[in-house]
Design a protein around this motif. Structure first.
Motif, PDB file in Angstrom:
ATOM      1  N   VAL A  64     -42.748  35.128 -49.512  1.00 30.50           N
ATOM      2  CA  VAL A  64     -42.781  34.342 -48.274  1.00 30.50           C
ATOM      3  C   VAL A  64     -41.755  34.885 -47.287  1.00 30.50           C
ATOM      4  CG1 VAL A  64     -42.293  32.056 -47.303  1.00 30.50           C
ATOM      5  CG2 VAL A  64     -43.703  32.261 -49.349  1.00 30.50           C
ATOM      6  N   LEU A  65     -40.558  35.191 -47.776  1.00 27.06           N
ATOM      7  CA  LEU A  65     -39.518  35.752 -46.898  1.00 27.06           C
ATOM      8  C   LEU A  65     -39.924  37.116 -46.357  1.00 27.06           C
ATOM      9  CD1 LEU A  65     -36.248  34.796 -48.776  1.00 27.06           C
ATOM     10  CD2 LEU A  65     -36.995  33.972 -46.544  1.00 27.06           C
ATOM     11  N   GLU A  66     -40.567  37.929 -47.178  1.00 25.54           N
ATOM     12  CA  GLU A  66     -41.029  39.241 -46.702  1.00 25.54           C
ATOM     13  C   GLU A  66     -42.052  39.096 -45.583  1.00 25.54           C
ATOM     14  OE1 GLU A  66     -42.365  41.234 -50.217  1.00 25.54           O
ATOM     15  OE2 GLU A  66     -40.365  41.985 -50.684  1.00 25.54           O
ATOM     16  N   ALA A  67     -42.944  38.113 -45.706  1.00 24.12           N
ATOM     17  CA  ALA A  67     -43.953  37.890 -44.664  1.00 24.12           C
ATOM     18  C   ALA A  67     -43.280  37.536 -43.339  1.00 24.12           C
ATOM     19  CB  ALA A  67     -44.918  36.788 -45.083  1.00 24.12           C
TER      20      ALA A  67
ATOM     21  N   SER B  68     -37.518  34.919 -29.768  1.00 26.29           N
ATOM     22  CA  SER B  68     -38.939  34.996 -29.431  1.00 26.29           C
ATOM     23  C   SER B  68     -39.852  35.061 -30.659  1.00 26.29           C
ATOM     24  CB  SER B  68     -39.212  36.192 -28.522  1.00 26.29           C
ATOM     25  OG  SER B  68     -39.001  37.392 -29.206  1.00 26.29           O
ATOM     26  N   SER B  69     -39.320  35.459 -31.810  1.00 29.54           N
ATOM     27  CA  SER B  69     -40.177  35.570 -32.996  1.00 29.54           C
ATOM     28  C   SER B  69     -40.015  34.397 -33.951  1.00 29.54           C
ATOM     29  CB  SER B  69     -39.887  36.875 -33.731  1.00 29.54           C
ATOM     30  OG  SER B  69     -38.576  36.869 -34.239  1.00 29.54           O
ATOM     31  N   ARG B  70     -39.206  33.428 -33.602  1.00 30.37           N
ATOM     32  CA  ARG B  70     -38.937  32.293 -34.508  1.00 30.37           C
ATOM     33  C   ARG B  70     -40.226  31.560 -34.902  1.00 30.37           C
ATOM     34  NH1 ARG B  70     -34.181  29.597 -35.541  1.00 30.37           N
ATOM     35  NH2 ARG B  70     -33.239  30.723 -33.823  1.00 30.37           N
ATOM     36  N   LYS B  71     -41.036  31.170 -33.932  1.00 27.02           N
ATOM     37  CA  LYS B  71     -42.251  30.413 -34.237  1.00 27.02           C
ATOM     38  C   LYS B  71     -43.261  31.253 -35.009  1.00 27.02           C
ATOM     39  CE  LYS B  71     -41.924  27.102 -30.502  1.00 27.02           C
ATOM     40  NZ  LYS B  71     -42.478  26.622 -29.238  1.00 27.02           N
ATOM     41  N   ALA B  72     -43.426  32.509 -34.605  1.00 26.17           N
ATOM     42  CA  ALA B  72     -44.371  33.386 -35.306  1.00 26.17           C
ATOM     43  C   ALA B  72     -43.919  33.636 -36.737  1.00 26.17           C
ATOM     44  CB  ALA B  72     -44.514  34.706 -34.556  1.00 26.17           C
ATOM     45  N   CYS B  73     -42.634  33.782 -36.929  1.00 23.26           N
ATOM     46  CA  CYS B  73     -42.080  34.000 -38.267  1.00 23.26           C
ATOM     47  C   CYS B  73     -42.316  32.778 -39.144  1.00 23.26           C
ATOM     48  CB  CYS B  73     -40.586  34.303 -38.156  1.00 23.26           C
ATOM     49  SG  CYS B  73     -39.754  34.444 -39.730  1.00 23.26           S
TER      50      CYS B  73
ATOM     51  N   SER C  79     -44.579  30.476 -38.763  1.00 28.02           N
ATOM     52  CA  SER C  79     -46.020  30.354 -39.022  1.00 28.02           C
ATOM     53  C   SER C  79     -46.474  31.315 -40.115  1.00 28.02           C
ATOM     54  CB  SER C  79     -46.816  30.628 -37.747  1.00 28.02           C
ATOM     55  OG  SER C  79     -46.512  29.682 -36.771  1.00 28.02           O
ATOM     56  N   ALA C  80     -45.986  32.553 -40.054  1.00 24.69           N
ATOM     57  CA  ALA C  80     -46.355  33.547 -41.075  1.00 24.69           C
ATOM     58  C   ALA C  80     -45.857  33.123 -42.450  1.00 24.69           C
ATOM     59  CB  ALA C  80     -45.779  34.915 -40.710  1.00 24.69           C
ATOM     60  N   MET C  81     -44.671  32.552 -42.500  1.00 25.44           N
ATOM     61  CA  MET C  81     -44.119  32.113 -43.779  1.00 25.44           C
ATOM     62  C   MET C  81     -44.896  30.921 -44.329  1.00 25.44           C
ATOM     63  SD  MET C  81     -40.074  32.674 -42.978  1.00 25.44           S
ATOM     64  CE  MET C  81     -39.486  31.988 -44.496  1.00 25.44           C
TER      65      MET C  81
END
Length: 143
Positions: free
Chosen positions: A30-33, A123-128, A130-132
């Motif tokens: 999950v962290l890698e994603a 800027s990548s907080r939400k995308a990160c 969501s990916a996790m």
């Protein structure tokens, strides 16, 4: 004294028990994603600031960009799972990639700051996240 008994669905309890034995393994994936999302944004930001807005032609060798990467997922002494985006050391000339990144990020006398890490983080907080979440749901479904 009041007593409450809550019964959870058997399938949910089974998945929780399986997750318990595989927590470290799943947390790492999950962290890698999430780390890959942040790494891509940092790499993009770094590429856009290197050599831009300078008086002289850029002398960039690309070594700083190539050294950017993710650490393997690790567990700290408090039991927290971590993954870090950072620069491999040392440089081929004996210098420090972290020092160069710091100079680019915060500037120095005669060189203005060109932030790339902090904007990538925000800027990548939400995308990160969501990916996790997607990866965690995918891993739980496999159980």
């Amino acid at each position: 004294m009041a007593k409450v008994k809550v019964e959870m669905p058997e399938e949910f309890l089974r998945k929780l028990s399986l997750l318990g034995s595989k927590t470290d393994e799943i947390a790492g994936r999950v962290l890698e994603a999430g780390g890959e999302v942040v790494l891509a944004k940092v790499r993009s930001n770094l590429s856009s600031v290197i050599g831009s807005g300078t008086k002289y032609d850029s002398r960039s060798t690309g070594e700083l960009e190539r050294s950017l990467g993710l650490t393997p997922p690790l567990v700290d002494r408090d039991g927290n799972h971590n993954i870090k985006v950072g620069f491999a050391e040392p440089r081929s000339d004996g210098g420090s990639n972290a020092m160069l990144a710091n100079i680019i990020e915060y500037g120095k006398n005669g060189q203005p700051a060109k932030p790339f890490l902090k904007p990538a983080q925000t800027s990548s907080r939400k995308a990160c996240t969501s990916a996790m979440i997607r990866k965690l749901e995918e891993e739980v479904e496999k159980l």
